[in-house]
Design a protein around this motif. Structure first.
Motif, PDB file in Angstrom:
ATOM      1  N   UNK A   1      48.277  42.571  23.767  1.00 57.90           N
ATOM      2  CA  UNK A   1      48.392  43.493  24.863  1.00 57.90           C
ATOM      3  C   UNK A   1      47.305  43.199  25.818  1.00 57.90           C
ATOM      4  N   UNK A   2      47.612  43.294  27.117  1.00 57.89           N
ATOM      5  CA  UNK A   2      46.814  42.983  28.259  1.00 57.89           C
ATOM      6  C   UNK A   2      45.536  43.565  28.441  1.00 57.89           C
ATOM      7  N   UNK A   3      44.517  42.985  28.618  1.00 61.97           N
ATOM      8  CA  UNK A   3      43.108  43.406  28.858  1.00 61.97           C
ATOM      9  C   UNK A   3      43.210  44.407  30.101  1.00 61.97           C
ATOM     10  N   UNK A   4      42.398  45.537  30.152  1.00 62.74           N
ATOM     11  CA  UNK A   4      42.327  46.278  31.205  1.00 62.74           C
ATOM     12  C   UNK A   4      41.154  46.246  31.988  1.00 62.74           C
ATOM     13  N   UNK A   5      41.172  46.114  33.275  1.00 61.06           N
ATOM     14  CA  UNK A   5      39.890  45.902  34.032  1.00 61.06           C
ATOM     15  C   UNK A   5      39.857  47.090  35.217  1.00 61.06           C
ATOM     16  N   UNK A   6      38.640  47.665  35.161  1.00 59.32           N
ATOM     17  CA  UNK A   6      38.770  48.612  36.166  1.00 59.32           C
ATOM     18  C   UNK A   6      38.127  48.269  37.647  1.00 59.32           C
ATOM     19  N   UNK A   7      38.756  48.541  38.552  1.00 55.91           N
ATOM     20  CA  UNK A   7      38.319  47.977  39.996  1.00 55.91           C
ATOM     21  C   UNK A   7      38.288  49.065  41.045  1.00 55.91           C
ATOM     22  N   UNK A   8      37.403  48.776  42.288  1.00 53.57           N
ATOM     23  CA  UNK A   8      37.668  49.668  43.206  1.00 53.57           C
ATOM     24  C   UNK A   8      36.404  49.339  44.383  1.00 53.57           C
ATOM     25  N   UNK A   9      36.418  50.082  45.326  1.00 55.31           N
ATOM     26  CA  UNK A   9      37.579  51.034  45.547  1.00 55.31           C
ATOM     27  C   UNK A   9      38.609  50.409  46.189  1.00 55.31           C
ATOM     28  N   UNK A  10      39.711  51.147  45.995  1.00 52.89           N
ATOM     29  CA  UNK A  10      41.077  50.751  46.072  1.00 52.89           C
ATOM     30  C   UNK A  10      41.334  50.505  47.579  1.00 52.89           C
ATOM     31  N   UNK A  11      40.880  51.094  48.328  1.00 58.14           N
ATOM     32  CA  UNK A  11      40.978  51.217  49.754  1.00 58.14           C
ATOM     33  C   UNK A  11      40.170  50.101  50.686  1.00 58.14           C
ATOM     34  N   UNK A  12      39.351  49.352  49.754  1.00 60.17           N
ATOM     35  CA  UNK A  12      38.652  48.310  50.535  1.00 60.17           C
ATOM     36  C   UNK A  12      39.521  47.227  50.849  1.00 60.17           C
ATOM     37  N   UNK A  13      38.892  46.534  51.982  1.00 57.57           N
ATOM     38  CA  UNK A  13      39.628  45.513  52.604  1.00 57.57           C
ATOM     39  C   UNK A  13      40.051  44.484  51.562  1.00 57.57           C
ATOM     40  N   UNK A  14      39.259  44.175  50.681  1.00 56.20           N
ATOM     41  CA  UNK A  14      39.430  43.277  49.640  1.00 56.20           C
ATOM     42  C   UNK A  14      40.350  43.486  48.494  1.00 56.20           C
ATOM     43  N   UNK A  15      40.832  44.736  48.423  1.00 55.13           N
ATOM     44  CA  UNK A  15      41.554  45.279  47.300  1.00 55.13           C
ATOM     45  C   UNK A  15      42.661  44.479  46.850  1.00 55.13           C
ATOM     46  N   UNK A  16      43.704  44.301  47.816  1.00 50.51           N
ATOM     47  CA  UNK A  16      45.074  44.135  47.685  1.00 50.51           C
ATOM     48  C   UNK A  16      45.037  42.474  46.943  1.00 50.51           C
ATOM     49  N   UNK A  17      44.485  41.582  47.525  1.00 45.57           N
ATOM     50  CA  UNK A  17      44.293  40.337  47.305  1.00 45.57           C
ATOM     51  C   UNK A  17      43.650  40.156  45.994  1.00 45.57           C
ATOM     52  N   UNK A  18      42.485  41.035  45.746  1.00 45.34           N
ATOM     53  CA  UNK A  18      41.785  40.720  44.569  1.00 45.34           C
ATOM     54  C   UNK A  18      42.898  41.300  43.185  1.00 45.34           C
ATOM     55  N   UNK A  19      43.373  42.529  43.563  1.00 42.85           N
ATOM     56  CA  UNK A  19      44.270  42.986  42.666  1.00 42.85           C
ATOM     57  C   UNK A  19      45.329  41.950  42.274  1.00 42.85           C
ATOM     58  N   UNK A  20      45.854  41.507  43.342  1.00 40.00           N
ATOM     59  CA  UNK A  20      46.888  40.435  42.734  1.00 40.00           C
ATOM     60  C   UNK A  20      46.345  39.293  42.199  1.00 40.00           C
ATOM     61  N   UNK A  21      44.997  38.823  42.230  1.00 40.83           N
ATOM     62  CA  UNK A  21      44.479  37.725  41.521  1.00 40.83           C
ATOM     63  C   UNK A  21      44.414  37.981  40.274  1.00 40.83           C
ATOM     64  N   UNK A  22      43.809  39.474  39.943  1.00 40.64           N
ATOM     65  CA  UNK A  22      43.605  39.735  38.394  1.00 40.64           C
ATOM     66  C   UNK A  22      44.953  39.846  37.821  1.00 40.64           C
ATOM     67  N   UNK A  23      45.922  40.638  38.599  1.00 36.38           N
ATOM     68  CA  UNK A  23      47.204  40.845  37.757  1.00 36.38           C
ATOM     69  C   UNK A  23      47.900  39.474  37.512  1.00 36.38           C
ATOM     70  N   UNK A  24      47.778  38.651  38.591  1.00 36.96           N
ATOM     71  CA  UNK A  24      48.616  36.950  38.246  1.00 36.96           C
ATOM     72  C   UNK A  24      47.815  36.451  37.091  1.00 36.96           C
ATOM     73  N   UNK A  25      46.612  36.756  36.887  1.00 37.93           N
ATOM     74  CA  UNK A  25      45.848  36.239  35.684  1.00 37.93           C
ATOM     75  C   UNK A  25      46.140  36.929  34.288  1.00 37.93           C
ATOM     76  N   UNK A  26      46.965  37.851  34.202  1.00 37.96           N
ATOM     77  CA  UNK A  26      47.433  38.466  33.016  1.00 37.96           C
ATOM     78  C   UNK A  26      46.655  39.972  32.668  1.00 37.96           C
TER      79      UNK A  26
END
Length: 387
Positions: free
Chosen positions: A1-26
């Motif tokens: 089962x994938x480990x969960x990471x809590x991130x934010x704020x989701x409306x930040x300019x860095x959010x989209x690319x950073x979320x993809x980086x973490x999601x792509x890493x599993x």
């Protein structure tokens, strides 16, 4: 089962690319957003977005909601994407690992006066600076004009967070008036004209790894704002040495961005440290520099070090929404004092329609076009509403 990471704020300019980086890493990603927001990252596949009370309205309630979310999601770590989240995640360090600065490093990341002092010791050029504290007067450095800005990235006042804005002062009385409006320690610096650059990296064990750099090409607002386009550049060896010394003196661990302003003579002036993910993450990721993933892996495993693989060739990175805002501003034309330095309409159109070299768009990904569409609409509409 994938480990969960809590991130934010989701409306930040860095959010989209950073979320993809973490999601792509599993990792499974849960992003927190201020109540009432509909961030573009909510359109990303496999990402849960949860509203929490805005810390700008109730800091205690925001922190309580995040504590509950950590427990509910069984998060293995929390990662800040902006300064408000950095302050909050530092206060979560007693219940969850934080993939960002905590303790003394968090204090440094939020205190620009401390950053300037450390930067001078590390060998950076630092603009002459005076600090005006509430209710006090100060002797200003040299002759004006000066840039007046809050020394604190986030100000906690009456149980709320606020980010006081500053401005340019041309007289001592005007500088003190702007500082008084800030209502917190204010920095008054000799105004430096130049081009914004940034140096990025990962620090661990007293060393720095995976250094990269970029230079602004265009700003969303031509009179001064965040960039709409930036280009990767080589890291200057002298600046790299100052960066390494800065991180060593700070005892810094994790990712970082050091913001610089390079004047016409080529002098690079230290502006500030960002101790969390930054807006131009698309540029880094396009070159194979997975800073968000590395920040998380280093938090979970202190022995982790980024791979020594050289980054991909240099490229230009553009934010579609911000580029549209820039173009609209240029086409509208200059007003008042801006007339002498406003970009040419023809030159701007040519540069935007025929960019030189490899180009990567922020927040663009095959199969997730809804993210780019929502981000572009929100960016343009948000700027137009301000006018």
């Amino acid at each position: 089962m994938a480990m969960t990471v809590l991130v934010g704020f989701a409306e930040s300019l860095a959010a989209i690319e950073s979320v993809w980086s973490l999601r792509d890493a599993g990792f499974r990603v849960v992003a927190f957003t201020r109540e009432g927001r509909r961030p573009a990252v909510a359109a990303a596949k496999g990402v849960r977005v949860v509203e929490v009370p805005s810390p700008e309205r109730d800091l205690t309630a925001s922190l309580a909601a995040l504590r509950a979310l950590v427990a509910e999601e069984k998060a293995v770590a929390a990662m800040p994407f902006d300064d408000a989240a950095l302050l909050l995640t530092d206060r979560l360090a007693d219940i969850v690992k934080v993939a960002g600065p905590t303790g003394a490093n968090a204090a440094l990341a939020l205190d620009k006066s401390e950053q300037l002092e450390l930067a001078a010791k590390a060998g950076f050029a630092v603009p002459d600076t005076a600090i005006i504290r509430p209710g006090e007067k100060a002797e200003l450095p040299g002759a004006g004009p000066w840039m007046v800005k809050c020394a604190e990235a986030e100000v906690e006042r009456d149980g709320k967070l606020t980010r006081p804005s500053g401005g340019i002062a041309r007289t001592s009385s005007e500088a003190h008036e702007i500082a008084a409006e800030i209502g917190a320690p204010a920095l008054v610096q000799r105004l430096v004209d130049g081009v914004g650059e940034g140096i990025f990296g990962y620090a661990a064990g007293g060393q720095v790894f995976a250094l990269s750099a970029h230079r602004r090409v265009r700003m969303m607002n031509p009179r001064g704002s965040g960039s709409s386009a930036c280009r990767s550049i080589d890291v200057d060896p002298q600046l790299a040495a100052a960066v390494a010394h800065f991180c060593e003196l700070a005892g810094w661990n994790g990712i970082f961005m050091i913001e610089l302003l390079v004047d016409d003579a080529g002098n690079a002036w230290f502006m500030e440290l960002n101790g969390r993910t930054w807006g131009s993450m698309a540029l880094a990721r396009a070159r194979g520099l997975a800073y968000p993933e590395w920040a998380l892996r280093g938090t979970l495993d202190p022995e982790f070090r980024p791979p020594a693989t050289p980054p991909a060739p240099h490229l230009l990175s553009r934010h579609l929404g911000r580029e549209i805002v820039h173009l609209l501003a240029v086409m509208r034309g200059a007003r008042g004092a801006d007339a002498g330095r406003w970009p040419s309409r023809g030159a701007t159109l040519a540069a935007m329609l025929r960019p030189a070299g490899r180009t990567r768009w922020y927040n663009a990904r095959r199969g997730e076009s809804a993210v780019l569409a929502r981000d572009t609409w929100q960016t343009v509409a948000g700027q137009l509403r301000r006018r």
